[in-house]
Design an enzyme around this catalytic site. Structure first.
Site, mmCIF file in Angstrom:
data_model
loop_
_atom_site.group_PDB
_atom_site.id
_atom_site.type_symbol
_atom_site.label_atom_id
_atom_site.label_comp_id
_atom_site.label_asym_id
_atom_site.label_seq_id
_atom_site.Cartn_x
_atom_site.Cartn_y
_atom_site.Cartn_z
ATOM 1 N N ARG A 181 -1.099 1.219 33.843
ATOM 2 C CA ARG A 181 -2.555 1.349 33.805
ATOM 3 C C ARG A 181 -3.189 0.968 35.146
ATOM 4 O O ARG A 181 -4.079 1.667 35.660
ATOM 5 C CB ARG A 181 -3.111 0.487 32.677
ATOM 6 C CG ARG A 181 -2.591 0.879 31.307
ATOM 7 C CD ARG A 181 -2.879 -0.167 30.256
ATOM 8 N NE ARG A 181 -4.301 -0.249 29.953
ATOM 9 C CZ ARG A 181 -4.821 -1.163 29.128
ATOM 10 N NH1 ARG A 181 -4.030 -2.068 28.544
ATOM 11 N NH2 ARG A 181 -6.122 -1.170 28.891
ATOM 12 N N ILE A 192 4.717 -3.748 24.803
ATOM 13 C CA ILE A 192 3.764 -2.748 25.268
ATOM 14 C C ILE A 192 2.396 -3.151 24.737
ATOM 15 O O ILE A 192 2.287 -3.901 23.769
ATOM 16 C CB ILE A 192 4.139 -1.316 24.818
ATOM 17 C CG1 ILE A 192 4.287 -1.223 23.299
ATOM 18 C CG2 ILE A 192 5.395 -0.846 25.508
ATOM 19 C CD1 ILE A 192 4.611 0.196 22.815
ATOM 20 N N ASP A 193 1.347 -2.664 25.386
ATOM 21 C CA ASP A 193 -0.011 -3.079 25.031
ATOM 22 C C ASP A 193 -0.394 -2.639 23.626
ATOM 23 O O ASP A 193 0.170 -1.673 23.079
ATOM 24 C CB ASP A 193 -1.023 -2.484 26.026
ATOM 25 C CG ASP A 193 -0.790 -2.969 27.445
ATOM 26 O OD1 ASP A 193 -0.252 -4.079 27.606
ATOM 27 O OD2 ASP A 193 -1.142 -2.233 28.386
ATOM 28 N N LYS A 194 -1.374 -3.303 23.085
ATOM 29 C CA LYS A 194 -1.863 -3.007 21.735
ATOM 30 C C LYS A 194 -2.184 -1.520 21.560
ATOM 31 O O LYS A 194 -1.811 -0.902 20.569
ATOM 32 C CB LYS A 194 -3.111 -3.847 21.471
ATOM 33 C CG LYS A 194 -3.831 -3.502 20.164
ATOM 34 C CD LYS A 194 -5.150 -4.260 20.062
ATOM 35 C CE LYS A 194 -5.928 -3.767 18.867
ATOM 36 N NZ LYS A 194 -7.340 -3.571 19.138
#
Length: 305
Positions: free
Chosen positions: A236, A136-138
């Site tokens: 997103r 998953i993204d930062k």
């Protein structure tokens, strides 16, 4: 050691050097190429020029990659929020702001560094992504499954490929979504305008996101999203494409947004079949404090209308 040089003869491309080079050297972003130009690693006719140099037919571009940055992957004693653990795997609740694995620009202080200090990990994903089955993204918080051995890694990765996992996210988006539920089917690939971004593109990889509305506010909507596929930045990009970008998203959202630590997106529910026992397992993680307080503030504003 410096990599092999690449040379390209200009035949029909014109315009700024950095823009043209981004088309000719797709492995580099425009900002990376600008740095290479300043460093003298991207030459025109064997001469150093500036990024705004206007490329002409017949010009010869020569790119010499800089020395490879070697990352040192060291165990680090960083606290982990472990939701579940056994001999084969663990489920961890990643906080916002933590990068999952080392990469240029983020060589340490990652989730992998913390995991290596805690336990042995599978080796299938190479030197810098041991144990990492999915990411998953930062600035996205939430649950990740991590493999301790190669048997577990292969089994979990096979489930992901077969779309047998449950990956549910809570998201807060700008605008009032009119439909109570829906499915976004839109292929994703690298943006042709900004190589740091993903975008909906006709020749992209298939991507499917299911969503349902939990609550509507005056200017926002709280939703649940379930991934059928797992492309980079999928939720997103899909929500922006639908016209309801994530609140707080610095890359795909509006400039004027809710204050936080990045996008209001939390991987709150994760389900899979245990690779050894074949037991169905489902885990949940509460919203991070900043997300919860933001919703409380929105609720309070609604009650005072």
């Amino acid at each position: 050691m410096v990599g092999m040089s690449e040379e390209v003869q200009i035949t029909k491309q014109t315009g700024r050097l950095d823009k043209v080079a981004a088309q000719l050297f797709p492995d580099y972003s425009r900002s990376q190429l600008q740095r290479l130009i300043v460093a003298g690693d991207l030459l025109v006719n064997d001469q150093q020029v500036v990024a705004k140099y206007q490329v002409r037919t017949g010009d010869r571009l020569k790119l010499t990659p800089p020395p490879i940055q070697h990352l040192s992957l060291e165990p680090e004693n960083i606290p982990l929020d472990i939701v579940y653990e056994d001999a084969d795997l663990l489920v961890v609740n990643k906080p916002q702001g933590m990068v999952v694995h080392p990469a240029p620009g983020h060589p340490n202080h990652t989730l992998v560094n913390a995991l290596l200090y805690h336990c042995p990990l599978s080796t299938i994903n190479g030197t810098y992504r041991p144990g990492i089955v999915h990411r998953i993204d930062k600035d996205t918080s939430g649950l990740l499954m991590v493999a301790k051995n190669d048997l577990a890694h292969q089994a979990l990765a096979k489930q992901l490929k077969a779309k047998k996992n449950l990956r549910e996210y809570t998201a807060l988006v700008h605008g009032r979504m009119p439909n109570d539920q829906g499915t976004i089917v839109a292929p994703l690939g690298r943006s042709r305008r900004d190589r740091k971004k993903q975008a909906v593109v006709a020749d992209g990889r298939p991507a499917i996101t299911h969503y349902r509305v939990i609550k509507r506010y005056q200017y926002f909507t709280l939703i649940k999203c379930v991934l059928e596929t797992g492309r980079t930045h999928q939720i997103r990009v899909h929500l922006r494409y639908l016209g309801f970008p994530l609140a707080g998203d610095p890359l795909y959202g509006p400039t004027k947004t809710l204050k936080g630590h990045g996008q209001f997106l939390h991987a709150g529910k994760l389900g899979f079949e245990h690779p050894r026992t074949h037991q169905e397992m489902i885990f949940e993680a509460p919203l991070p404090e900043i997300f919860q307080k933001t919703l409380e503030k929105l609720d309070k504003n609604e009650n005072f209308k």
